[in-house]
Write a protein that holds these residues in place. Structure first.
Motif, PDB file in Angstrom:
ATOM      1  N   HIS A  37      -9.659  -8.215 -12.209  1.00  0.00           N
ATOM      2  CA  HIS A  37      -8.640  -7.195 -12.423  1.00  0.00           C
ATOM      3  C   HIS A  37      -8.814  -6.482 -13.764  1.00  0.00           C
ATOM      4  N   GLN A  38      -8.348  -5.239 -13.806  1.00  0.00           N
ATOM      5  CA  GLN A  38      -8.272  -4.527 -15.073  1.00  0.00           C
ATOM      6  C   GLN A  38      -7.078  -5.060 -15.859  1.00  0.00           C
ATOM      7  N   TYR A  39      -7.281  -5.256 -17.155  1.00  0.00           N
ATOM      8  CA  TYR A  39      -6.196  -5.817 -17.965  1.00  0.00           C
ATOM      9  C   TYR A  39      -6.313  -5.351 -19.405  1.00  0.00           C
ATOM     10  N   GLN A  40      -5.221  -5.538 -20.127  1.00  0.00           N
ATOM     11  CA  GLN A  40      -5.170  -5.293 -21.558  1.00  0.00           C
ATOM     12  C   GLN A  40      -4.662  -6.549 -22.236  1.00  0.00           C
ATOM     13  N   GLN A  41      -5.006  -6.701 -23.511  1.00  0.00           N
ATOM     14  CA  GLN A  41      -4.473  -7.818 -24.298  1.00  0.00           C
ATOM     15  C   GLN A  41      -3.227  -7.337 -25.028  1.00  0.00           C
ATOM     16  N   ARG A  42      -2.131  -8.014 -24.833  1.00  0.00           N
ATOM     17  CA  ARG A  42      -0.878  -7.591 -25.453  1.00  0.00           C
ATOM     18  C   ARG A  42      -0.097  -8.783 -25.988  1.00  0.00           C
ATOM     19  N   VAL A  43       0.699  -8.518 -27.021  1.00  0.00           N
ATOM     20  CA  VAL A  43       1.648  -9.507 -27.517  1.00  0.00           C
ATOM     21  C   VAL A  43       2.910  -9.382 -26.681  1.00  0.00           C
ATOM     22  N   LEU A  44       3.285 -10.445 -26.021  1.00  0.00           N
ATOM     23  CA  LEU A  44       4.447 -10.415 -25.127  1.00  0.00           C
ATOM     24  C   LEU A  44       5.604 -11.199 -25.742  1.00  0.00           C
ATOM     25  N   VAL A  55      -2.460  -8.595 -19.698  1.00  0.00           N
ATOM     26  CA  VAL A  55      -1.466  -7.859 -18.936  1.00  0.00           C
ATOM     27  C   VAL A  55      -2.179  -6.858 -18.023  1.00  0.00           C
ATOM     28  N   PRO A  56      -1.829  -6.811 -16.741  1.00  0.00           N
ATOM     29  CA  PRO A  56      -2.468  -5.855 -15.830  1.00  0.00           C
ATOM     30  C   PRO A  56      -2.317  -4.422 -16.321  1.00  0.00           C
ATOM     31  N   VAL A  57      -3.330  -3.610 -16.071  1.00  0.00           N
ATOM     32  CA  VAL A  57      -3.281  -2.211 -16.484  1.00  0.00           C
ATOM     33  C   VAL A  57      -2.217  -1.456 -15.711  1.00  0.00           C
ATOM     34  N   SER A  58      -2.150  -1.651 -14.408  1.00  0.00           N
ATOM     35  CA  SER A  58      -1.158  -0.969 -13.580  1.00  0.00           C
ATOM     36  C   SER A  58      -1.061  -1.635 -12.216  1.00  0.00           C
ATOM     37  N   LEU A  59      -0.245  -1.032 -11.354  1.00  0.00           N
ATOM     38  CA  LEU A  59       0.060  -1.617 -10.065  1.00  0.00           C
ATOM     39  C   LEU A  59      -0.351  -0.693  -8.928  1.00  0.00           C
ATOM     40  N   LEU A  60      -0.587  -1.282  -7.768  1.00  0.00           N
ATOM     41  CA  LEU A  60      -0.954  -0.544  -6.568  1.00  0.00           C
ATOM     42  C   LEU A  60      -0.058  -0.997  -5.430  1.00  0.00           C
ATOM     43  N   LEU A  61       0.517  -0.034  -4.699  1.00  0.00           N
ATOM     44  CA  LEU A  61       1.318  -0.351  -3.526  1.00  0.00           C
ATOM     45  C   LEU A  61       0.437  -0.453  -2.280  1.00  0.00           C
ATOM     46  N   ARG A  62       1.000  -0.923  -1.185  1.00  0.00           N
ATOM     47  CA  ARG A  62       0.196  -1.243   0.006  1.00  0.00           C
ATOM     48  C   ARG A  62      -0.501  -0.034   0.625  1.00  0.00           C
ATOM     49  N   ASP A  63       0.062   1.154   0.431  1.00  0.00           N
ATOM     50  CA  ASP A  63      -0.527   2.349   1.045  1.00  0.00           C
ATOM     51  C   ASP A  63      -1.504   3.060   0.116  1.00  0.00           C
ATOM     52  N   GLY A  64      -1.832   2.462  -1.026  1.00  0.00           N
ATOM     53  CA  GLY A  64      -2.744   3.085  -1.974  1.00  0.00           C
ATOM     54  C   GLY A  64      -2.047   3.871  -3.063  1.00  0.00           C
ATOM     55  N   THR A  65      -0.725   3.928  -3.048  1.00  0.00           N
ATOM     56  CA  THR A  65       0.026   4.615  -4.100  1.00  0.00           C
ATOM     57  C   THR A  65      -0.040   3.810  -5.390  1.00  0.00           C
TER      58      THR A  65
END
Length: 402
Positions: A37-44, A55-65
């Motif tokens: 997965h694409q990710y970034q390093q972040r202080v949480l 932390v994941p870069v972003s999210l994907l919905l089931r239809d490709g959105t």
């Protein structure tokens, strides 16, 4: 969703998650696989993830959105991404809303150019697009004239000179990274370049144009044909500059963001653009680009909802929407698509304490802009869910292909 059955539920979810933001549970973060997965390093803050949690870069919905955004520590009512029974879900007040997936990492991400530059630093990746951003500094900020919705200056710790990424990101790096990315069959449909505005040159933006020509030529050396699927998101260039870009590169489409489709509010919110170019001229230049790239191959982005920023913005959502769509139709009637991103009052921006409009406003805005492309027979594939993914209205265009 019940009220707007003619609008994709995925677009409605995307709009609301973007406007309200989201956070991850520790279970969800644990489901991220750094090898995939694409990710970034972040202080949480408040997370068991530790100082350098992935932390994941972003999210994907089931239809490709795509849902493009980062978790917010200051959001008042965020969605929560959680892992439940081995799957990832968006949840709201503990209830499951929709399944989500993390963005996968393309093959080139872990490789290096001949200069030793990590390729993921040269070109980031949305699910089906290569993103190359040669310059991360916007010169409109130099005298405190940055757009009020933007936090690019707050996020930059480098000086204007240091932020001129064209001195760090070489044409050779671009060539090698694009060449490597294209080895992965079917992974990408488009290449996008973007930059903060560069005001220098004999004519304003000349140096920005020169930078794009150099970088687009380097990327284009990987294609047999002169023209290749590509776009830039750039300043409003003159006809002479646009002609140079089109004639000397493989560029096929062009975007310049008007940001706020209202002249008076543009002058207040986009002070630098107002002082250096002005709303009428910025708009005129975008429309003139149609003569070069063709109707439907030029677009202009707006920060949807920012027209309601206070104290000078609209106070009624119906009035705001009417004004925006009227201006968008004027663009569309002259061959320019208008696309929107959801305005998020970001930390570090002048508007960080503002409140964005309702979800219903964004649903109506997305449908209205998509309908305009259908009405004026504009190219619905220029900025679609594969080539960008940031605009709820272009996600809806999949229903306009008939």
């Amino acid at each position: 969703m019940d009220k707007y059955k003619d609008v994709s539920p995925f677009v409605i979810i995307k709009s609301d998650v973007t406007r309200r933001s989201f956070i991850y549970t520790d279970r969800a973060l644990g489901a991220l696989d750094k090898s995939k997965h694409q990710y970034q390093q972040r202080v949480l803050i408040g997370s068991n993830g530790g100082e350098n949690a992935a932390v994941p870069v972003s999210l994907l919905l089931r239809d490709g959105t795509s849902i493009i955004g980062t978790p917010s520590k200051t959001a008042k009512n965020p969605y929560v991404v959680d892992e439940i029974d081995g799957k990832l879900y968006l949840t709201d007040q503990g209830e499951i809303v929709e399944e989500v997936h993390y963005w996968y990492k393309p093959d080139y991400y872990d490789k290096f150019t001949s200069s030793g530059t990590p390729m993921w630093q040269v070109a980031s990746s949305r699910p089906q697009r290569l993103d190359i951003d040669p310059n991360s500094h916007c010169h409109f900020w130099n005298k405190g004239n940055g757009c009020k919705f933007c936090n690019i200056n707050a996020n930059s710790t480098q000086s204007e000179k240091e932020c001129n990424m064209s001195k760090q990101l070489t044409a050779q790096d671009v060539y090698e990274t694009v060449k490597e990315a294209l080895k992965q069959p079917g992974a990408f449909t488009n290449l996008k370049m973007s930059s903060g505005s560069i005001l220098s040159g004999a004519e304003i933006f000349d140096d920005e144009v020169d930078m794009y020509i150099e970088m687009l030529q380097a990327a284009g050396d990987n294609f047999k044909d002169k023209k290749f699927p590509s776009t830039i998101v750039a300043s409003a260039f003159s006809e002479k500059q646009l002609a140079r870009l089109y004639e000397n590169t493989g560029l096929m489409t062009y975007t310049s963001d008007i940001e706020i489709p209202n002249e008076a509010l543009f002058a207040w919110i986009c002070k630098g653009k107002h002082k250096e170019v002005g709303y009428s001229e910025w708009k005129r230049r975008i429309i003139r680009a149609v003569d070069i790239f063709g109707a439907g191959n030029v677009s202009s982005g707006i920060v949807g909802g920012c027209e309601m920023a206070q104290p000078y913005g609209f106070t009624n959502e119906d009035d705001a929407l009417k004004a925006v769509l009227e201006e968008a139709e004027d663009f569309a009637s002259q061959g320019v698509s208008v696309v929107h991103c959801v305005w998020v009052p970001m930390h570090g921006s002048a508007f960080h304490n503002q409140q964005n409009p309702s979800l219903e406003y964004y649903v109506r805005l997305a449908k209205g802009l998509s309908d305009l492309r259908k009405k004026y027979l504009l190219n619905v594939d220029m900025d679609n869910y594969r080539k960008c993914g940031n605009h709820p209205d272009t996600d809806l265009d999949r229903g306009n292909l008939d």
